[in-house]
Design a protein around this motif. Structure first.
Motif, short mmCIF file in Angstrom:
data_model
loop_
_atom_site.label_atom_id
_atom_site.label_comp_id
_atom_site.label_asym_id
_atom_site.label_seq_id
_atom_site.Cartn_x
_atom_site.Cartn_y
_atom_site.Cartn_z
N GLU A 195 13.54 16.81 0.73
CA GLU A 195 14.53 17.18 -0.30
C GLU A 195 15.22 16.37 -1.19
OE1 GLU A 195 17.39 19.98 1.81
OE2 GLU A 195 16.45 19.38 3.44
N ALA A 196 15.00 15.09 -1.12
CA ALA A 196 15.68 14.18 -1.98
C ALA A 196 14.86 13.99 -2.96
CB ALA A 196 15.85 12.93 -1.19
N LEU A 197 13.55 14.36 -3.04
CA LEU A 197 12.63 14.19 -4.08
C LEU A 197 13.11 15.05 -5.45
CD1 LEU A 197 9.29 13.78 -2.26
CD2 LEU A 197 10.66 12.01 -3.40
N ASP A 198 12.77 14.61 -6.38
CA ASP A 198 12.79 15.47 -7.87
C ASP A 198 11.37 16.27 -7.59
OD1 ASP A 198 13.67 16.56 -10.16
OD2 ASP A 198 13.93 14.71 -11.13
N ARG A 199 11.34 17.17 -8.82
CA ARG A 199 10.03 17.81 -8.97
C ARG A 199 8.91 16.78 -9.14
NH1 ARG A 199 11.15 23.19 -12.31
NH2 ARG A 199 13.50 23.64 -11.37
N GLY A 200 7.80 17.18 -8.37
CA GLY A 200 6.87 16.36 -8.55
C GLY A 200 6.56 15.01 -8.12
N GLY A 201 7.60 14.87 -7.24
CA GLY A 201 7.66 13.70 -6.22
C GLY A 201 7.00 13.48 -5.03
N THR A 202 6.70 12.20 -4.75
CA THR A 202 5.76 11.76 -3.52
C THR A 202 6.60 11.05 -2.46
OG1 THR A 202 3.87 11.85 -5.06
CG2 THR A 202 3.67 10.59 -2.92
N LEU A 203 6.29 11.49 -1.35
CA LEU A 203 6.86 10.93 0.07
C LEU A 203 5.71 10.41 0.65
CD1 LEU A 203 8.97 9.91 1.98
CD2 LEU A 203 8.56 12.24 3.14
N ALA A 204 5.61 8.98 0.83
CA ALA A 204 4.75 8.33 1.67
C ALA A 204 5.30 7.91 2.77
CB ALA A 204 4.26 7.01 0.84
N VAL A 205 4.44 8.33 4.12
CA VAL A 205 5.02 7.76 5.38
C VAL A 205 4.32 6.42 5.74
CG1 VAL A 205 5.29 8.57 7.74
CG2 VAL A 205 5.48 10.15 5.83
N ALA A 206 4.95 5.43 5.86
CA ALA A 206 4.32 4.22 5.97
C ALA A 206 4.03 3.70 7.50
CB ALA A 206 5.26 3.15 5.54
N GLY A 207 4.45 4.19 8.42
CA GLY A 207 4.22 3.80 9.91
C GLY A 207 3.13 4.10 10.59
N ILE A 208 2.56 3.49 11.38
CA ILE A 208 1.40 3.88 12.30
C ILE A 208 1.81 4.83 13.39
CG2 ILE A 208 1.81 1.91 13.96
CD1 ILE A 208 -1.56 1.80 13.97
N ARG A 252 0.83 -1.25 0.15
CA ARG A 252 -0.09 0.04 -0.14
C ARG A 252 0.76 1.12 -0.08
NH1 ARG A 252 -5.27 0.92 0.25
NH2 ARG A 252 -5.78 3.17 0.91
N ALA A 253 2.01 1.28 0.93
CA ALA A 253 2.92 2.38 0.72
C ALA A 253 3.29 2.55 -0.51
CB ALA A 253 3.93 2.24 1.71
N LEU A 254 3.73 1.65 -1.32
CA LEU A 254 4.28 1.70 -2.62
C LEU A 254 3.24 2.36 -3.66
CD1 LEU A 254 6.85 1.37 -4.82
CD2 LEU A 254 5.92 -1.10 -5.00
N GLU A 255 2.15 2.15 -3.50
CA GLU A 255 0.90 2.55 -4.09
C GLU A 255 0.61 3.96 -3.85
OE1 GLU A 255 -1.20 0.70 -6.68
OE2 GLU A 255 0.90 -0.41 -6.36
N ARG A 256 0.90 4.29 -2.91
CA ARG A 256 0.58 5.81 -2.19
C ARG A 256 1.67 6.75 -2.78
NH1 ARG A 256 -3.62 8.31 -0.49
NH2 ARG A 256 -2.41 9.26 1.24
N ALA A 257 3.05 5.98 -2.68
CA ALA A 257 3.97 6.70 -3.17
C ALA A 257 4.05 7.06 -4.64
CB ALA A 257 5.30 6.09 -3.04
#
Length: 345
Positions: A250-263, A164-169
């Protein structure tokens, strides 16, 4: 199959650091099954960081003296009268999502992970740190006979949540993925992304974890606060460390997505709009999973056959497994496996 009248399991007697052994062994009767229930003889149960959060008090207990564990592989001993698709003797798995209302707007829209009345294994209902467990068959998974119990167990949460985290990313085909932290879920998710054609860069503090990442096909492996060797299209934060959110953004390119996977995540420091979010960078959370996620991941895992790096512990040493997880002594996934009998009271 014979159903014993009494079983034993570990419970969170009091929340405390894992080194102080917050688990206690208890015995409890096996009551009558509900119409949709499965009674499982537990053969293996993964040790998830969520269990650690519950034992140490990062997550408030939902029920007193709850038995943790939500990556349960077992043999069906008995079934309720309305169970379909399972029979005594079969192999079944119980995962984090234990139940939903089925009628709210989230459930009706296929977003049952957001159900306000959702229930969770090892938090709302007793889990798999035990000789036996009861699961709702409507939220359980039929498991194949081939793989070992301890290899299947981590797939039931670490794998599903990672999926799910990979899909959200929102990783594009052939994209560049950053993986922050490299424990049970991350080492499975990285393999899934690689199988899909991604380039994976792992950022994690442990040298053993970095070696494992490279062995499993990561393009690079560096410290959690290092910059990856190229800008990232997507990133997933598995480590429960809020300080890494700005690092990953900061490591993301333009238009990138960070998903936080933990509860659970420690506090996120202040973000600067232009430095961290401008140029359409996106920050997303991941909340539990749906049964559709579980079915889709298990089917995909059956095709690409991930290497499940397991550190097994006898069920009688559940406290040792949690303590080792807390101090970073586990590489890959810790799994409790059924042993000959309960430890002394």
């Amino acid at each position: 199959m014979d159903v014993p009248p009494v079983t034993w399991g570990w419970v969170v007697e009091r929340t405390a650091p894992a080194a102080e052994r917050p688990l206690r062994r208890v015995e409890r009767p096996i009551g009558p099954l509900g119409p949709h229930d499965l009674l499982l003889a537990v053969r293996a149960c993964g040790v998830c960081r969520t269990d650690l959060h519950l034992a140490e008090g990062d997550l408030a207990p939902r029920v007193p003296r709850c038995t943790p564990g939500h990556e349960i592989v077992g043999r069906v001993l008995a079934v309720g009268p309305e169970v379909r698709g399972f029979a005594p003797g079969g192999r079944a798995g119980a995962a984090w999502l234990a139940g939903t209302c089925g009628g709210c707007r989230y459930c009706r829209a296929g977003r049952e992970n957001l159900c306000p009345r959702s229930r969770y294994t090892g938090w709302d209902v007793h889990g798999g740190y035990a000789a036996h467990a009861v699961a709702d068959a409507r939220f359980a998974y039929a498991l194949p006979e081939g793989p070992a119990d301890e290899e299947l167990a981590p797939l039931l949460c670490a794998g599903i949540i990672g999926y799910r985290a990979l899909e959200r990313a929102a990783l594009p085909p052939g994209g560049r993925l950053g993986v922050y932290g490299f424990g049970a879920s991350a080492h499975l998710t990285a393999q899934l992304a690689i199988a899909r054609g991604a380039v994976v860069h792992v950022l994690t503090r442990g040298e053993a974890a970095r070696r494992l990442a490279l062995d499993l096909g990561a393009a690079s492996a560096g410290d959690a606060r290092d910059a990856p060797p190229e800008p990232l299209d997507s990133a997933i934060l598995f480590a429960p460390v809020g300080d890494l959110v700005p690092v990953a953004l900061e490591a993301l390119d333009r238009g990138g997505t960070l998903a936080v996977a933990g509860i659970h995540l420690t506090d996120i420091p202040a973000l600067t709009y232009r430095r961290h979010l401008f140029q359409e960078r996106t920050l997303r959370s991941v909340t539990a999973n749906t049964r559709a996620d579980g079915r889709a991941y298990l089917a995909e895992a059956a095709r690409h056959r991930p290497v499940v790096h397991v550190r097994p512990y006898p069920m009688s040493r559940a406290g040792d497994a949690l303590a080792d997880l807390a101090t970073g002594r586990v590489t890959g996934a810790a799994v409790l496996v059924a042993d000959d009998g309960p430890p002394p009271m």
